[in-house]
Each structure stands twice: as C-alpha cells, then as structure tokens.
Design a protein around this motif. Structure first.
Motif, PDB file in Angstrom:
ATOM      1  N   GLY A  86      34.639  16.009  33.148  1.00 60.60           N
ATOM      2  CA  GLY A  86      34.610  15.462  31.801  1.00 60.60           C
ATOM      3  C   GLY A  86      35.961  15.108  31.228  1.00 60.60           C
ATOM      4  N   LEU A  87      36.987  15.007  32.100  1.00 59.86           N
ATOM      5  CA  LEU A  87      38.353  14.754  31.637  1.00 59.86           C
ATOM      6  C   LEU A  87      38.880  13.431  32.185  1.00 59.86           C
ATOM      7  CD1 LEU A  87      39.826  18.329  32.188  1.00 59.86           C
ATOM      8  CD2 LEU A  87      38.972  17.352  30.049  1.00 59.86           C
ATOM      9  N   SER A  88      39.721  12.786  31.399  1.00 60.01           N
ATOM     10  CA  SER A  88      40.330  11.522  31.805  1.00 60.01           C
ATOM     11  C   SER A  88      41.832  11.716  31.997  1.00 60.01           C
ATOM     12  CB  SER A  88      40.084  10.451  30.739  1.00 60.01           C
ATOM     13  OG  SER A  88      40.723   9.242  31.090  1.00 60.01           O
ATOM     14  N   ILE A  89      42.316  11.370  33.192  1.00 63.52           N
ATOM     15  CA  ILE A  89      43.744  11.400  33.496  1.00 63.52           C
ATOM     16  C   ILE A  89      44.093  10.053  34.125  1.00 63.52           C
ATOM     17  CG2 ILE A  89      43.725  13.903  33.847  1.00 63.52           C
ATOM     18  CD1 ILE A  89      43.956  13.357  36.867  1.00 63.52           C
ATOM     19  N   PRO A  90      45.369   9.718  34.265  1.00 63.89           N
ATOM     20  CA  PRO A  90      45.730   8.442  34.888  1.00 63.89           C
ATOM     21  C   PRO A  90      45.155   8.293  36.284  1.00 63.89           C
ATOM     22  CG  PRO A  90      47.618   9.370  33.767  1.00 63.89           C
ATOM     23  CD  PRO A  90      46.558  10.424  33.746  1.00 63.89           C
ATOM     24  N   ARG A  91      44.911   7.058  36.663  1.00 62.00           N
ATOM     25  CA  ARG A  91      44.280   6.772  37.956  1.00 62.00           C
ATOM     26  C   ARG A  91      45.242   6.885  39.130  1.00 62.00           C
ATOM     27  NH1 ARG A  91      43.837   6.102  42.326  1.00 62.00           N
ATOM     28  NH2 ARG A  91      42.705   4.574  43.586  1.00 62.00           N
ATOM     29  N   PRO A 125      54.149  11.561  35.664  1.00 61.84           N
ATOM     30  CA  PRO A 125      54.717  11.864  34.349  1.00 61.84           C
ATOM     31  C   PRO A 125      53.687  12.417  33.360  1.00 61.84           C
ATOM     32  CG  PRO A 125      54.370   9.506  34.547  1.00 61.84           C
ATOM     33  CD  PRO A 125      54.016  10.096  35.882  1.00 61.84           C
ATOM     34  N   PHE A 126      52.417  12.374  33.704  1.00 61.29           N
ATOM     35  CA  PHE A 126      51.357  12.753  32.764  1.00 61.29           C
ATOM     36  C   PHE A 126      51.287  14.268  32.560  1.00 61.29           C
ATOM     37  CE2 PHE A 126      46.885  13.793  31.824  1.00 61.29           C
ATOM     38  CZ  PHE A 126      46.679  13.018  30.692  1.00 61.29           C
ATOM     39  N   GLY A 127      51.319  15.015  33.631  1.00 61.92           N
ATOM     40  CA  GLY A 127      51.170  16.465  33.530  1.00 61.92           C
ATOM     41  C   GLY A 127      52.462  17.158  33.152  1.00 61.92           C
ATOM     42  N   VAL A 128      52.333  18.380  32.636  1.00 64.88           N
ATOM     43  CA  VAL A 128      53.499  19.203  32.311  1.00 64.88           C
ATOM     44  C   VAL A 128      54.070  19.764  33.610  1.00 64.88           C
ATOM     45  CG1 VAL A 128      54.264  21.299  31.138  1.00 64.88           C
ATOM     46  CG2 VAL A 128      52.619  19.775  30.030  1.00 64.88           C
ATOM     47  N   LYS A 129      55.382  19.640  33.796  1.00 60.71           N
ATOM     48  CA  LYS A 129      56.018  20.110  35.027  1.00 60.71           C
ATOM     49  C   LYS A 129      55.907  21.638  35.135  1.00 60.71           C
ATOM     50  CE  LYS A 129      57.471  15.973  36.199  1.00 60.71           C
ATOM     51  NZ  LYS A 129      56.880  15.221  35.079  1.00 60.71           N
ATOM     52  N   GLN A 148      48.989  26.782  40.133  1.00 60.53           N
ATOM     53  CA  GLN A 148      47.684  27.424  40.277  1.00 60.53           C
ATOM     54  C   GLN A 148      46.637  26.350  40.553  1.00 60.53           C
ATOM     55  OE1 GLN A 148      47.315  29.349  36.449  1.00 60.53           O
ATOM     56  NE2 GLN A 148      46.257  27.614  35.542  1.00 60.53           N
ATOM     57  N   PRO A 149      45.430  26.761  40.978  1.00 61.03           N
ATOM     58  CA  PRO A 149      44.380  25.776  41.251  1.00 61.03           C
ATOM     59  C   PRO A 149      44.158  24.838  40.072  1.00 61.03           C
ATOM     60  CG  PRO A 149      43.713  27.918  42.070  1.00 61.03           C
ATOM     61  CD  PRO A 149      44.992  28.138  41.316  1.00 61.03           C
ATOM     62  N   GLY A 150      43.989  23.562  40.391  1.00 61.37           N
ATOM     63  CA  GLY A 150      43.829  22.532  39.377  1.00 61.37           C
ATOM     64  C   GLY A 150      45.105  21.769  39.098  1.00 61.37           C
ATOM     65  N   ASP A 151      46.264  22.353  39.456  1.00 62.64           N
ATOM     66  CA  ASP A 151      47.534  21.656  39.307  1.00 62.64           C
ATOM     67  C   ASP A 151      47.673  20.592  40.392  1.00 62.64           C
ATOM     68  OD1 ASP A 151      48.120  23.324  37.216  1.00 62.64           O
ATOM     69  OD2 ASP A 151      49.483  24.613  38.343  1.00 62.64           O
ATOM     70  N   LEU A 152      48.658  19.714  40.207  1.00 61.47           N
ATOM     71  CA  LEU A 152      48.916  18.660  41.183  1.00 61.47           C
ATOM     72  C   LEU A 152      50.257  18.912  41.857  1.00 61.47           C
ATOM     73  CD1 LEU A 152      47.783  15.484  39.182  1.00 61.47           C
ATOM     74  CD2 LEU A 152      46.400  17.204  40.380  1.00 61.47           C
ATOM     75  N   VAL A 153      50.340  18.580  43.144  1.00 60.92           N
ATOM     76  CA  VAL A 153      51.584  18.710  43.896  1.00 60.92           C
ATOM     77  C   VAL A 153      51.939  17.319  44.429  1.00 60.92           C
ATOM     78  CG1 VAL A 153      50.277  19.478  45.936  1.00 60.92           C
ATOM     79  CG2 VAL A 153      52.762  19.814  45.835  1.00 60.92           C
ATOM     80  N   PHE A 154      53.196  16.913  44.224  1.00 63.49           N
ATOM     81  CA  PHE A 154      53.623  15.543  44.506  1.00 63.49           C
ATOM     82  C   PHE A 154      54.640  15.496  45.642  1.00 63.49           C
ATOM     83  CE2 PHE A 154      51.958  15.461  40.267  1.00 63.49           C
ATOM     84  CZ  PHE A 154      51.374  14.212  40.136  1.00 63.49           C
ATOM     85  N   PHE A 155      54.663  14.327  46.319  1.00 61.00           N
ATOM     86  CA  PHE A 155      55.527  14.149  47.475  1.00 61.00           C
ATOM     87  C   PHE A 155      56.210  12.784  47.408  1.00 61.00           C
ATOM     88  CE2 PHE A 155      52.061  16.919  48.469  1.00 61.00           C
ATOM     89  CZ  PHE A 155      52.639  17.963  49.168  1.00 61.00           C
ATOM     90  N   PRO A 172      48.111  18.805  34.624  1.00 64.82           N
ATOM     91  CA  PRO A 172      47.494  17.850  33.701  1.00 64.82           C
ATOM     92  C   PRO A 172      46.756  18.520  32.548  1.00 64.82           C
ATOM     93  CG  PRO A 172      47.080  17.223  35.975  1.00 64.82           C
ATOM     94  CD  PRO A 172      47.687  18.580  36.015  1.00 64.82           C
ATOM     95  N   LEU A 173      46.255  19.727  32.779  1.00 61.12           N
ATOM     96  CA  LEU A 173      45.479  20.409  31.751  1.00 61.12           C
ATOM     97  C   LEU A 173      46.318  20.800  30.534  1.00 61.12           C
ATOM     98  CD1 LEU A 173      43.194  22.681  33.963  1.00 61.12           C
ATOM     99  CD2 LEU A 173      42.566  20.596  32.751  1.00 61.12           C
ATOM    100  N   GLN A 174      47.649  20.699  30.644  1.00 61.27           N
ATOM    101  CA  GLN A 174      48.505  20.995  29.498  1.00 61.27           C
ATOM    102  C   GLN A 174      49.010  19.727  28.804  1.00 61.27           C
ATOM    103  OE1 GLN A 174      51.617  23.747  30.572  1.00 61.27           O
ATOM    104  NE2 GLN A 174      50.218  25.492  30.691  1.00 61.27           N
ATOM    105  N   ASN A 175      48.595  18.570  29.290  1.00 60.72           N
ATOM    106  CA  ASN A 175      48.935  17.343  28.583  1.00 60.72           C
ATOM    107  C   ASN A 175      48.223  17.335  27.227  1.00 60.72           C
ATOM    108  OD1 ASN A 175      47.945  14.404  27.880  1.00 60.72           O
ATOM    109  ND2 ASN A 175      49.839  14.174  29.058  1.00 60.72           N
TER     110      ASN A 175
END
Length: 364
Positions: free
Chosen positions: A265-270, A277-281, A288-295, A346-349
């Motif tokens: 039920g949530l909208s984040i960038p595609r 840049p959307f999520g809080v670093k 933790q689970p649900g966070d994103l990891v970037f490369f 992203p959940l803290q945006n």
C-alpha cells in the motif's frame, strides 16, 4: 522449448553472471535460498543436506554403471545429491541412451546438446572447449583430458552438478531444479525419479523447507508493513530479470522493490536512481528488513549515483533481480561486495510516513 526474453535487457545485464536461457529440458542458472537471520534472532534452520548413499534395486537396474559412478563421483565432489543428478540425466536423455537430435551430436531445435542437455550458449559458446581458454559458461572437464565436451558424460554431469550447486542444491533442490528447467511439473518429475533411485526412497530435502523459511522470515519482520513487503518480494523468486520490468511476470532490480512496497500500500520511486535519494540513509550494521542496499553497478553509475539495488530481507541477505545474465530473482548475500554504496530506509521518508498514517486511519 521456452526461451528467456533477453532483447534490450541483455545489454544492461552484461555486468555479471552466466547466460540464463530458459529452455525446457535444458539447464538454467542461479537461484539460492540461504538460512535466514533476523535482527537479534538465531538462524532459521530449514536445510537438510544429508546425502543419499545407497541405490535402490530399480535404480541400479536402470542407471548404466558408468553413469552411476559419475553421478556419485561428481555429486560428492561438488556437494549435490547424486540421485538428483541421476534423475536429471534420466529425465533429459535416459542417461544418454536417447537417439533424439542433440544427445550424441549436433543440437536439438533449441540448441541443447549432450546427455544433460546444456544449451551450447550456456555451456560456453561451443560444444568442445579447451579448459585453458577463457569462456563464460558451465563447460567442465570431468575426465581430466583438458577439454570440456558437452557430449562427454563425465564433463556434462560435472557441469550439471556445478549448475545445481550454484542454484541452491543440496539445501534447496526444488528451486535449483526449477531454474534448471523452468517448470514445476519438471521439478516434480525429477524429484519422483530421484526418490525411486534412492534406496531410502527420499531425496533428503523437505519440499516445504523454503515455504517454512519464508514464514519464519516474515514473522521476524520488524513491523506488519515490512512483513507485507517481504511476503510479496519473496514470492517473486524464480521469476526472470527484465530491464524495466515491474511484474507480474518479470522485474528489474528496482521494479521488484517498487512492486513489493506497492503491494503493502506504499508508493516509492520506480527506479534505482530515484530510490537512492528517497530513503533516509542508514549506517552499515543498522540496516534491517525492508531497507534497501545499493551498489555502484551498471551503466552510467557512480558511488554517488548507484545503479543497482536490493531489498534487505535479513542481516547480510537481500532479495535482488540482478541482471539477465545473472539468473532469476533470488536471495543473495550483500556482504563482501566491493561495489556496495550504502543503505536507505524508505519507510522513514516523510511522504511514506504520511502514507502510513493514512493506511492506519483507513484501518480504524
């Protein structure tokens, strides 16, 4: 035969892995399911790696002695169940006894060859490859003659063992077989053959192990919303990578994450470039689970503009759709990757926090 869709995605996916071409009765690549860890919890033990040793009477009668020796030798060497290897060999070519095109010479209509039915492109680009050469494939030298020959049972069985191992065997045989030949009916047939070949009548891998692992992982999620995200994301494993894909049949790296959040039920960038840049670093070690990891991976990317993303599902593990050549969507480790840039939540945006409030209010 069911050939995978490469097209433009092939150009994007040249950064790693081996060729995934989805062909019925032909091998595929990559999928794995690790033992999961959650914050502060012990690992979920959903693995049974016991090896079947004894051959049933029907197995001994059906499998040629030379093939049985190779299934056992290479199964033990690589660490996969010999009876699974033997069942694949039976299902593909009746242990090399089939007279269909491509078994002993040439290829079949899909380009598959040899007793274990490798695509020539998956084997390495040609049927016989000097092992001193550079190639991208599963060509293997099982008899020590210096050549990886797709028609040589020793070489082909060793290559198949490596493929199954990389795709999750021995712990997750059903997933490994699904990637080998992308059809669940095929998996069921191979597992049934493997049971008949083992004197114990078992393949030593509980069919429901993966589902039980998923349940434990979802239950360990830090919140109900994360549990929904994980539940959707994990259900996409085994589906093919497709650049620009957002489902339901295929995804790219950011697309599967976008869809998982949308399912909750949530909208984040595609795109990855928008998600970074959307999520809080988040500091390493605090993810933790649900966070994103970037490369820092993919065309046009840099440490400040990462081009690849995965969804953290437990400490050290992520779900990722990596590239066309890397195989289907799977759970992998993000630890030790030099190209890792960082983590975001992203959940803290602020926009997502507003969405969460609206979801809470709508449930009242």
């Amino acid at each position: 035969m069911n050939i995978s869709k490469t097209r433009l995605a092939l150009l994007i996916g040249l950064a790693g892995g081996l060729l995934l071409t989805l062909v019925i009765v032909s091998p595929m690549l990559l999928i794995s399911m690790p033992s999961f860890l959650s914050d502060g919890r012990t690992s979920v033990d959903c693995e049974d790696t016991a090896q079947v040793e004894e051959v049933s009477d029907s197995g001994a009668a059906d499998i040629p002695g030379s093939y049985l020796d190779l299934y056992k030798e290479h199964g033990e060497q690589i660490g996969v169940q010999w009876n699974i290897l033997a069942a694949v060999g039976k299902r593909e070519t009746n242990h090399g006894r089939s007279d269909l095109p491509g078994v002993k010479s040439g290829t079949n209509s899909a380009g598959a060859a040899g007793p274990m039915q490798f695509l020539i492109s998956t084997w390495g680009g040609k049927a016989r490859i000097p092992m001193s050469s550079t190639f991208n494939g599963y060509a293997s030298d099982g008899d020590g003659d210096g050549v990886g020959d797709v028609y040589n049972p020793a070489d082909a069985i060793l290559g198949a063992a490596k493929m199954l191992k990389r795709n999750g065997a021995p712990e997750n045989v059903r997933q490994a077989l699904f990637v080998y030949n992308r059809a669940w009916w095929y998996v069921d047939q191979v597992v049934e053959i493997a049971r008949k070949y083992a004197k114990s009548g078992d393949v030593q891998v509980p069919p429901q192990a993966e589902e039980e692992c998923d349940d434990s992982l979802v239950e360990a999620a830090p919140s109900d919303i994360v549990a929904k995200i994980l539940q959707y994301a994990l259900a996409q494993r085994g589906k093919p990578y497709l650049w620009g894909g957002t489902g339901p049949d295929s995804f790219d790296c950011s697309g599967v994450i976008f869809a998982a959040y949308r399912a909750a039920g949530l909208s984040i960038p595609r795109t990855t470039f928008g998600q970074w840049p959307f999520g809080v670093k988040i500091l390493e070690g605090q993810e933790q689970p649900g966070d994103l990891v970037f490369f820092n991976a993919g065309p046009g990317t840099s440490p400040g503009n990462p081009g690849h993303v995965g969804l953290v599902v437990s400490k050290g593990e992520m779900l990722e759709a990596r590239c066309t050549l890397c195989g289907p969507i799977k759970v992998t480790s993000y630890e030790g990757r030099d190209s890792r840039v960082g983590f975001t939540r992203p959940l803290q945006n602020p926009d997502v926090l507003d969405q969460l409030k609206r979801l809470d209010n709508s449930s009242l």
